[in-house]
Design an enzyme around this catalytic site. Structure first.
Site, PDB file in Angstrom:
ATOM      1  N   ARG A 177     -12.025  37.814  -8.944  1.00 26.64           N
ATOM      2  CA  ARG A 177     -12.890  37.760 -10.126  1.00 26.64           C
ATOM      3  C   ARG A 177     -12.242  38.532 -11.277  1.00 26.64           C
ATOM      4  O   ARG A 177     -12.264  38.091 -12.426  1.00 26.64           O
ATOM      5  CB  ARG A 177     -14.271  38.320  -9.816  1.00 26.64           C
ATOM      6  N   CYS A 235     -18.853  46.464 -13.247  1.00 22.51           N
ATOM      7  CA  CYS A 235     -18.757  45.389 -12.255  1.00 22.51           C
ATOM      8  C   CYS A 235     -19.314  44.128 -12.895  1.00 22.51           C
ATOM      9  O   CYS A 235     -19.042  43.860 -14.060  1.00 22.51           O
ATOM     10  CB  CYS A 235     -19.507  45.775 -10.981  1.00 22.51           C
TER      11      CYS A 235
END
Length: 280
Positions: free
Chosen positions: A180, A238
């Site tokens: 990611r 995050c």
């Protein structure tokens, strides 16, 4: 007070004269709802807290604030008082996963001024691995507590501050999976990639397979390899701010105070003017 507690120590404390208040923060992205697992089995006396409604604020039309916006002080304070929290209340939080949701509760309580809070290392799995008792009995409503939120007891960044943090040489850690971060895969958010200048530090790499945190010396080594050392300016983000709270907890165990970009990637990408980086 340590930020972690072992299952056996929690069991002993619950049998003592002044047992802590235990909060079950079980949550999983995409469901099923954590309350379902809680109703099947939980630590005796534990009260359920919902990450989406009690540890997050309402979503904005633009998505500003991310997928799990910060709760307003008044709403968070009311939720904690409902659970029975007062200034002198010892709190232990856990979840049925990798302690990400529990770390969100830990960080919010710390941010709003309650430092008497610990995370059950290894979560509910560590509790059951010790063959400690579980129950499906939901406790009676608590006597309302007197908790008064005092925002700002932990370092928090918004998008503008995160960008300035990197520009000024701060170490901004990305707690998401490496693919990611690199922009190779993005199963959740509308854009793939990372904040320019951030450093990949996946949460799965500083914990054991059972979800327990690695020893402080190992944590120090892991974060030092990414430029995060005692004395450095460090922050974490995050996807929505929950896993980053877990990373801030890990950093604290390594003796490294760190800020949290609470809105994280899901907030960053709401403004198309903000740059996006891919690759290592």
């Amino acid at each position: 007070m340590s930020s972690l507690i072992e299952a056996a120590d929690l069991a002993a404390a619950l049998d003592g004269s002044s047992p802590p208040l235990v909060l079950d923060v079980t949550w999983q992205l995409g469901g099923p709802p954590g309350i379902d697992s809680y109703r099947v089995a939980h630590v005796p006396g534990a009260r359920f807290v919902d990450l989406a409604t009690e540890l997050s604020g309402p979503h904005t039309p633009t998505g500003t604030g991310g997928r799990h916006p910060m709760p307003e002080p008044g709403a968070f304070g009311a939720a904690m008082r409902r659970l029975g929290i007062a200034a002198a209340t010892d709190v232990v939080v856990y979840d049925a996963g990798q302690s990400v949701a529990a770390a969100r509760a830990w960080w919010l309580l710390r941010y709003f001024g309650h430092d008497r809070v610990r995370v059950l290392d290894g979560g509910f799995a560590a509790w059951t691995a010790e063959h400690l008792p579980v129950t499906d009995v939901v406790p009676e409503p608590a006597e309302p507590g007197t908790f008064v939120p005092r925002p700002g007891e932990m370092s928090r960044l918004d998008a503008q501050e995160a960008a300035a943090f990197v520009a000024a040489g701060g170490v901004l850690l990305d707690a998401r999976a490496g693919e990611r971060f690199r922009g190779e895969s993005e199963p959740i958010d509308a854009k793939a990639g990372h904040i320019p200048g951030a450093v990949s530090a996946p949460a799965t790499e500083y914990t054991h397979a059972d979800g327990r945190f690695r020893e402080p010396a190992e944590l120090k080594e892991y974060f030092a390899a990414r430029g995060a050392v005692p004395g450095a300016r460090v922050a974490a983000y995050c996807g929505s701010g929950a896993t980053a709270a877990h990373e801030v907890l890990a950093l604290s165990l390594a003796g490294i105070p760190a800020g949290l970009y609470a809105g994280s990637w899901s907030d960053w990408i709401t403004d198309p003017r903000r740059p996006v980086a891919t690759g290592e």
